[in-house]
Scaffold this motif. Sequence first.
Motif, short mmCIF file in Angstrom:
data_model
loop_
_atom_site.label_atom_id
_atom_site.label_comp_id
_atom_site.label_asym_id
_atom_site.label_seq_id
_atom_site.Cartn_x
_atom_site.Cartn_y
_atom_site.Cartn_z
N ARG A 110 97.17 21.27 42.79
CA ARG A 110 98.17 22.21 42.23
C ARG A 110 97.26 23.07 41.36
NH1 ARG A 110 102.91 17.81 40.07
NH2 ARG A 110 103.74 17.46 42.29
N GLY A 111 96.02 23.03 41.27
CA GLY A 111 95.15 23.92 40.48
C GLY A 111 94.45 23.49 39.28
N PHE A 112 94.95 22.34 38.80
CA PHE A 112 94.38 21.89 37.55
C PHE A 112 92.76 21.35 37.91
CE2 PHE A 112 98.76 20.56 37.04
CZ PHE A 112 98.94 21.28 35.85
N SER A 113 91.91 21.28 36.79
CA SER A 113 90.49 21.11 36.98
C SER A 113 90.46 19.67 37.13
CB SER A 113 89.97 21.26 35.58
OG SER A 113 88.70 20.73 35.46
N ALA A 114 89.40 19.51 38.43
CA ALA A 114 89.05 18.13 38.71
C ALA A 114 88.80 17.13 37.67
CB ALA A 114 88.29 18.24 40.03
N THR A 115 87.93 17.71 36.83
CA THR A 115 87.46 17.10 35.53
C THR A 115 88.46 16.41 34.74
OG1 THR A 115 85.26 18.32 35.53
CG2 THR A 115 85.97 16.98 33.52
N LEU A 116 89.80 17.28 34.60
CA LEU A 116 90.72 16.76 33.70
C LEU A 116 91.61 15.94 34.43
CD1 LEU A 116 92.49 17.07 31.22
CD2 LEU A 116 93.64 19.16 32.29
N THR A 117 91.78 16.15 35.84
CA THR A 117 92.52 15.29 36.63
C THR A 117 92.09 13.96 36.60
OG1 THR A 117 93.49 17.15 37.88
CG2 THR A 117 93.85 15.16 38.59
N PHE A 118 90.79 13.78 37.26
CA PHE A 118 90.34 12.44 37.38
C PHE A 118 89.77 11.84 36.38
CE2 PHE A 118 90.37 14.47 41.75
CZ PHE A 118 90.98 13.30 42.50
N GLY A 119 89.62 12.62 35.21
CA GLY A 119 89.34 11.92 34.07
C GLY A 119 90.47 11.30 33.59
N THR A 120 91.84 11.81 33.65
CA THR A 120 92.94 11.14 33.25
C THR A 120 93.25 9.92 34.21
OG1 THR A 120 93.74 13.30 32.54
CG2 THR A 120 95.27 11.47 32.93
N ILE A 121 92.79 9.95 35.32
CA ILE A 121 92.90 8.89 36.46
C ILE A 121 91.98 7.84 35.94
CG2 ILE A 121 92.63 8.30 38.63
CD1 ILE A 121 95.12 9.94 38.36
N LEU A 122 90.80 8.10 35.59
CA LEU A 122 89.72 7.12 35.09
C LEU A 122 90.38 6.58 33.86
CD1 LEU A 122 86.37 7.54 34.68
CD2 LEU A 122 87.35 6.77 32.85
N LEU A 123 91.16 7.27 32.93
CA LEU A 123 91.51 6.53 31.77
C LEU A 123 92.73 5.75 32.10
CD1 LEU A 123 91.52 6.26 28.60
CD2 LEU A 123 93.26 8.28 28.77
N ALA A 124 93.56 6.11 32.84
CA ALA A 124 94.76 5.16 33.63
C ALA A 124 94.24 4.03 34.22
CB ALA A 124 95.52 5.86 34.57
N TYR A 125 93.11 3.97 34.92
CA TYR A 125 92.63 2.71 35.52
C TYR A 125 92.27 1.89 34.44
CZ TYR A 125 92.79 4.09 40.55
OH TYR A 125 93.11 4.52 41.74
N PHE A 126 91.69 2.41 33.48
CA PHE A 126 91.07 1.53 32.23
C PHE A 126 92.32 0.76 31.54
CE2 PHE A 126 89.86 0.89 27.67
CZ PHE A 126 88.86 0.30 27.70
N ILE A 127 93.16 1.62 31.46
CA ILE A 127 94.40 1.06 30.55
C ILE A 127 95.12 0.07 31.32
CG2 ILE A 127 96.77 1.69 30.02
CD1 ILE A 127 95.66 4.56 29.24
N LEU A 128 94.95 0.07 32.80
CA LEU A 128 95.67 -1.02 33.60
C LEU A 128 94.68 -2.22 33.67
CD1 LEU A 128 97.06 1.04 36.59
CD2 LEU A 128 98.24 0.12 34.61
N SER A 129 93.45 -1.98 33.65
CA SER A 129 92.38 -2.97 33.73
C SER A 129 91.98 -3.89 32.66
CB SER A 129 91.07 -2.34 34.43
OG SER A 129 91.38 -2.03 35.74
N TYR A 130 92.17 -3.27 31.52
CA TYR A 130 91.50 -3.95 30.34
C TYR A 130 92.29 -4.95 29.88
CZ TYR A 130 89.29 -4.45 25.60
OH TYR A 130 88.68 -5.05 24.57
#
Length: 228
Positions: free
Chosen positions: A190-210
């Motif tokens: 959709r045009g968002f920065s890959a760093t912002l997008t997948f950085g948020t996805i990384l944080l979401a995985y951490f929130i689920l796993s921790y």
Amino acid sequence: MIETILSEIPRFFTWPNLVFLGEAAGRTLMLSVVGCLIGFTLGFVLACIRQTRNPWLAPLRVAAIAYTEIFRRIPFLVILFLVLFAIQVVAPNASLFAIALVSVTIVSTAFLSEIVRAGFDSVPRQQVEAAEVMNFSRWQIIHMIVAPQAWKVILPPGFAFMVMFIKDTALASQVGVVELTFTGKILSNRGFSATLTFGTILLAYFILSYPLTRLGRYLEIRLASPRH
């Protein structure tokens, strides 16, 4: 790059995008937790079958061992595609989420069966033999003697496997399941920065796993044998 990310943050963290990410995180968690819980139940049954010494159950023991050894050695992505094509033959209207859940269950059953078997084997054989001499049934031996002592060996690697599978469910995006990784691809397109997008996805995985990691650690401490 930092200026670009900062300028995109207000547009990225909108309510529709947050709902989209939350739904994807829910699917990821459901795939892992539900698939592993079903897999643990089936794996427990397979481990019990492998513990039996009844000659009439020999074919079931061989089938249980074969299942465990085969599906522990096949990559999850391969199983995912095999299940996809197999289910389309018998149930062409099955959802992609159901296909991914069946795939997770198949793999988790094999791995968790081996974890449960290792837990059973950690119980001293003399205790099992003493129960057999006292005419305990196989179910009584497992329920009253083996399982209570085996939990402290089973649960830590069981939780570790579940946490690992939260990350491995990213492969479900290869068949179109809208989980966290697939959501990241959509938002990036959709045009968002890959760093912002997948950085948020990384944080979401951490929130689920921790939290699951901490829960597993807590149970490991609670079930550990006292040092004294």
